[in-house]
Design a protein around this motif. Structure first.
Motif, PDB file in Angstrom:
ATOM      1  N   VAL A  29      45.317  36.083  35.620  1.00 57.37           N
ATOM      2  CA  VAL A  29      45.072  35.764  37.029  1.00 57.37           C
ATOM      3  C   VAL A  29      46.411  35.763  37.772  1.00 57.37           C
ATOM      4  N   GLU A  30      46.554  36.697  38.677  1.00 55.81           N
ATOM      5  CA  GLU A  30      47.788  36.822  39.450  1.00 55.81           C
ATOM      6  C   GLU A  30      47.789  35.883  40.654  1.00 55.81           C
ATOM      7  N   PHE A  31      46.597  35.647  41.193  1.00 54.80           N
ATOM      8  CA  PHE A  31      46.462  34.746  42.346  1.00 54.80           C
ATOM      9  C   PHE A  31      45.067  34.153  42.355  1.00 54.80           C
ATOM     10  N   ALA A  32      44.989  32.906  42.694  1.00 58.50           N
ATOM     11  CA  ALA A  32      43.701  32.227  42.891  1.00 58.50           C
ATOM     12  C   ALA A  32      43.930  31.160  43.940  1.00 58.50           C
ATOM     13  N   GLY A  60      34.130  39.376  31.523  1.00 60.30           N
ATOM     14  CA  GLY A  60      32.897  38.632  31.757  1.00 60.30           C
ATOM     15  C   GLY A  60      33.088  37.136  31.950  1.00 60.30           C
ATOM     16  N   GLN A  61      34.324  36.638  31.893  1.00 59.18           N
ATOM     17  CA  GLN A  61      34.565  35.201  32.072  1.00 59.18           C
ATOM     18  C   GLN A  61      34.360  34.817  33.534  1.00 59.18           C
ATOM     19  N   PRO A  62      33.679  33.690  33.828  1.00 58.83           N
ATOM     20  CA  PRO A  62      33.461  33.252  35.214  1.00 58.83           C
ATOM     21  C   PRO A  62      34.781  32.987  35.938  1.00 58.83           C
ATOM     22  N   VAL A  63      34.876  33.483  37.183  1.00 60.06           N
ATOM     23  CA  VAL A  63      36.086  33.249  37.980  1.00 60.06           C
ATOM     24  C   VAL A  63      35.776  32.523  39.287  1.00 60.06           C
ATOM     25  N   GLY A  64      34.493  32.477  39.696  1.00 60.57           N
ATOM     26  CA  GLY A  64      34.132  31.810  40.936  1.00 60.57           C
ATOM     27  C   GLY A  64      32.686  32.048  41.282  1.00 60.57           C
ATOM     28  N   PHE A  65      32.339  31.658  42.526  1.00 58.20           N
ATOM     29  CA  PHE A  65      30.955  31.794  42.991  1.00 58.20           C
ATOM     30  C   PHE A  65      30.918  32.540  44.317  1.00 58.20           C
ATOM     31  N   VAL A  66      29.869  33.328  44.503  1.00 55.01           N
ATOM     32  CA  VAL A  66      29.693  34.071  45.754  1.00 55.01           C
ATOM     33  C   VAL A  66      29.644  33.092  46.926  1.00 55.01           C
ATOM     34  N   GLY A  67      30.308  33.495  48.017  1.00 57.82           N
ATOM     35  CA  GLY A  67      30.310  32.663  49.214  1.00 57.82           C
ATOM     36  C   GLY A  67      30.516  33.506  50.455  1.00 57.82           C
ATOM     37  N   SER A  68      30.979  32.855  51.534  1.00 56.42           N
ATOM     38  CA  SER A  68      31.198  33.539  52.808  1.00 56.42           C
ATOM     39  C   SER A  68      32.428  32.970  53.502  1.00 56.42           C
ATOM     40  N   ARG A 119      39.973  33.561  47.060  1.00 52.84           N
ATOM     41  CA  ARG A 119      40.221  34.915  46.510  1.00 52.84           C
ATOM     42  C   ARG A 119      40.866  34.811  45.131  1.00 52.84           C
ATOM     43  N   VAL A 120      40.461  35.718  44.237  1.00 49.27           N
ATOM     44  CA  VAL A 120      41.043  35.813  42.900  1.00 49.27           C
ATOM     45  C   VAL A 120      41.552  37.240  42.699  1.00 49.27           C
ATOM     46  N   VAL A 121      42.775  37.359  42.196  1.00 49.23           N
ATOM     47  CA  VAL A 121      43.356  38.667  41.880  1.00 49.23           C
ATOM     48  C   VAL A 121      43.732  38.653  40.398  1.00 49.23           C
ATOM     49  N   ILE A 122      43.221  39.631  39.640  1.00 44.19           N
ATOM     50  CA  ILE A 122      43.491  39.705  38.201  1.00 44.19           C
ATOM     51  C   ILE A 122      44.287  40.964  37.879  1.00 44.19           C
ATOM     52  N   SER A 146      32.911  31.013  47.300  1.00 40.07           N
ATOM     53  CA  SER A 146      32.652  29.649  47.802  1.00 40.07           C
ATOM     54  C   SER A 146      33.445  28.622  47.007  1.00 40.07           C
ATOM     55  N   ALA A 147      33.821  28.965  45.762  1.00 41.33           N
ATOM     56  CA  ALA A 147      34.605  28.072  44.921  1.00 41.33           C
ATOM     57  C   ALA A 147      35.274  28.886  43.812  1.00 41.33           C
ATOM     58  N   LEU A 148      36.390  28.337  43.280  1.00 44.21           N
ATOM     59  CA  LEU A 148      37.146  29.011  42.228  1.00 44.21           C
ATOM     60  C   LEU A 148      36.903  28.350  40.879  1.00 44.21           C
ATOM     61  N   GLN A 149      36.959  29.169  39.828  1.00 44.23           N
ATOM     62  CA  GLN A 149      36.818  28.630  38.477  1.00 44.23           C
ATOM     63  C   GLN A 149      38.022  28.975  37.586  1.00 44.23           C
ATOM     64  N   VAL A 150      39.048  29.566  38.178  1.00 42.08           N
ATOM     65  CA  VAL A 150      40.271  29.900  37.441  1.00 42.08           C
ATOM     66  C   VAL A 150      41.478  29.505  38.280  1.00 42.08           C
ATOM     67  N   THR A 151      42.641  29.498  37.659  1.00 42.21           N
ATOM     68  CA  THR A 151      43.890  29.164  38.343  1.00 42.21           C
ATOM     69  C   THR A 151      44.918  30.275  38.115  1.00 42.21           C
ATOM     70  N   THR A 152      45.902  30.350  38.992  1.00 39.17           N
ATOM     71  CA  THR A 152      46.957  31.354  38.875  1.00 39.17           C
ATOM     72  C   THR A 152      47.704  31.221  37.551  1.00 39.17           C
ATOM     73  N   GLY A 153      47.907  32.349  36.878  1.00 43.05           N
ATOM     74  CA  GLY A 153      48.615  32.355  35.606  1.00 43.05           C
ATOM     75  C   GLY A 153      47.705  32.258  34.394  1.00 43.05           C
ATOM     76  N   GLN A 154      46.446  31.999  34.627  1.00 42.33           N
ATOM     77  CA  GLN A 154      45.505  31.841  33.525  1.00 42.33           C
ATOM     78  C   GLN A 154      45.082  33.197  32.964  1.00 42.33           C
ATOM     79  N   SER A 155      44.928  33.282  31.649  1.00 40.65           N
ATOM     80  CA  SER A 155      44.409  34.496  31.008  1.00 40.65           C
ATOM     81  C   SER A 155      42.891  34.431  30.980  1.00 40.65           C
ATOM     82  N   VAL A 156      42.240  35.571  31.241  1.00 39.39           N
ATOM     83  CA  VAL A 156      40.786  35.614  31.253  1.00 39.39           C
ATOM     84  C   VAL A 156      40.300  36.758  30.365  1.00 39.39           C
ATOM     85  N   THR A 157      39.060  36.649  29.925  1.00 42.46           N
ATOM     86  CA  THR A 157      38.446  37.703  29.119  1.00 42.46           C
ATOM     87  C   THR A 157      37.390  38.420  29.951  1.00 42.46           C
TER      88      THR A 157
END
Length: 386
Positions: free
Chosen positions: A301-304, A347-355, A313-316, A334-345
């Motif tokens: 995760v480069e940015f969250a 299909g791993q959840p990163v957030g929820f659809v929002g507006s 916004r999440v940038v991987i 609408s919400a984030l489930q990861v933080t900047t610098g975190q490694s993800v696999t």
């Protein structure tokens, strides 16, 4: 025989007086007989006919042959306008391309061709500046060289007048600026193409680009002049045998949401809120509020965080694919489930659809960037979306 001599001879013939009688002899070819009227003496071929004319004919034939064979072709190159100096590419051979590639290998947004075009704009690839403060093909000042210069070719000397050292040094400087511009764009602080923003930051300073939120007006001419030179260097890099083919997108990425219902495709469009027509840098997938958004591929995760335009916004960063850096973004969450610098696999959840941010309703704005350049995400998802 000259004109004056011919004129005198003619006059002599017309006004000739009777000649004294000579002893009787046999008639000659040059003397008329008594029964034969006196005729003007016939002249042989003159010097022009014997000497000059054959030379003219020979030269004319030679020039005609050379012209037909193309040896005397003086037409301008296809990429050169009348009055324009010869393309600087003639001063750059393929031996520089590996260094251009090495200088931009880990740089998103700056390509070998762009770096070459930048050097062309600065110096035309000529180390002939009369300035004592700016030296070499990259026109480095002493202060700039202390920051960016190294002995990259290992010849024991670090010098802005060493072409290889200069290429690598300007590459480091441009890539540093590209990294800053990428971060500002990721945060929603600036908008525009990373390459354009990078060149603008070189010309006017990163702070001026950040203040303008885009390429500032004083830098537009510089950016345009570099980009104008870009096609010729794209061709040079393509012709280099080390140049590899681009990555095949295929279906490398997995869908970020369960159902890929495209509500706004990648490409030029009028923004639904601002009304401004520009590139829609990603694809919008319609989904209900709170729907799960997952990472399309493994990475870091480069940015969250929260931005003004993209909302949450999440940038991987997914590393490199065939030597090119691959990134994906997930916006208006609408919400984030990861933080900047975190490694993800994958299909791993990163957030929820929002507006959140500039949005007209719940959806996922999904982007795919290759070396900092926006590409159509549906190609990376195997053409998915309906």
């Amino acid at each position: 025989m000259g004109r004056e001599a011919a004129r005198n001879e003619s006059a002599g013939d017309d006004t000739a007086q009777p000649e004294p009688q000579a002893p009787a002899t046999e008639p000659t070819a040059t003397e008329p007989t008594a029964a034969e009227p006196r005729r003007r003496r016939r002249r042989g071929p003159g010097p022009f006919t014997l000497i000059v004319l054959p030379g003219v004919v020979t030269l004319t034939g030679v020039f005609a042959f050379l012209s037909l064979s193309g040896a005397l072709d003086t037409a301008l190159p296809q990429d050169q306008a009348p009055g324009q100096s010869e393309s600087a590419v003639s001063n750059v051979d393929g031996s520089y391309v590996p260094w251009l590639r090495k200088a931009t290998a880990d740089c998103a947004g700056v390509t070998p061709a762009l770096l070459a075009a930048h050097i062309d704009r600065l110096s035309g690839w000529q180390d002939d500046t009369a300035s004592l403060s700016e030296q070499g093909i990259a026109r480095f000042t002493d202060a700039g060289w202390k920051t960016w210069g190294r002995d990259d070719d290992g010849n024991g000397t670090s010098s802005p007048r060493d072409a290889v050292d200069a290429i690598m040094a300007l590459g480091r400087q441009d890539c540093s600026l590209a990294e800053k511009m990428t971060a500002l764009r990721t945060q929603g602080t600036v908008n525009g193409d990373v390459a354009d923003l990078t060149l603008a930051a070189y010309a006017t300073g990163a702070d001026q680009v950040e203040k303008a939120g885009k390429v500032p007006d004083p830098a537009r001419a510089f950016v345009a002049e570099v980009k104008e030179r870009l096609p010729r260097y794209d061709a040079l890099v393509r012709q280099n045998p080390e140049q590899e083919g681009g990555p095949a997108a295929g279906a490398l990425l997995t869908p970020p949401v369960t159902t890929l219902t495209v509500t706004s495709p990648f490409g030029s469009r009028a923004h639904p809120l601002t009304g401004v027509t520009k590139l829609h840098t990603g694809v919008d997938f319609g989904a209900p509020q709170g729907a799960q958004v997952s990472a399309s591929w493994e990475g870091r995760v480069e940015f969250a965080g929260l931005t003004s335009a993209y909302g949450y916004r999440v940038v991987i960063d997914h590393g490199t694919v065939d030597g090119k850096r691959l990134e994906t973004t997930y916006s208006h969450l609408s919400a984030l489930q990861v933080t900047t610098g975190q490694s993800v696999t994958t299909g791993q959840p990163v957030g929820f659809v929002g507006s959140t941010g500039l949005s007209t309703g719940p959806h996922l704005h999904f982007e795919v960037l290759l070396d900092g350049q926006y590409t159509d995400p549906t190609a990376w998802l195997g053409g998915g979306g309906r």
